[in-house]
Motif scaffolding. Structure first.
Motif: not given
Length: 123
Positions: A6-7, A24-29, A70-72, A78-84
């Motif tokens: 996370e960051s 995320a690592s890996g080829r099966t995300f 939440i989006s990916r 990558m997965v994201y969390l936009q917080m407003n």
């Protein structure tokens, strides 16, 4: 197994926005359901949001519904969390989680977890 990092955490003021990222690592995300959880000091870890394998379905905790998104991006793992409209009660360590089982919402278990990123919202 999938590794998650996370960051994007930080110190913000009430009403501000912040975007968390999870690499995320890996080829099966794309075969993993992804989730965000958070844990405030002295409290149990709680569900925040989840997103299905292709991003077509999402689920949110009542406390963040309408403020968080939440989006990916499966091409980037990558997965994201936009917080407003952040509130002081959103202060917590935020964790990214992954699991192969299709389960959205409360009560789902996740096999893989990141180390977390701190979000602090001042009043």
């Amino acid at each position: 197994q999938i590794q998650l990092v996370e960051s994007g955490g930080g110190l913000v003021k009430a009403g501000d926005s912040l975007r968390l990222s999870c690499a995320a690592s890996g080829r099966t995300f794309s075969s993993y359901v992804m989730g965000w959880f958070r844990q405030a000091p002295g409290k149990e870890r709680e569900f925040v949001a989840t997103i299905s394998w292709r991003g077509r379905s999402t689920s949110y905790a009542d406390s963040v519904k309408g403020r968080f998104t939440i989006s990916r991006d499966n091409a980037k793992n990558m997965v994201y969390l936009q917080m407003n409209r952040l509130k002081p009660e959103d202060t917590a360590v935020y964790y990214c989680a992954a699991d192969r089982n299709y389960c959205l919402g409360y009560g789902c278990s996740y096999a893989d977890w990141g180390q977390g990123t701190q979000v602090t919202v001042s009043s």
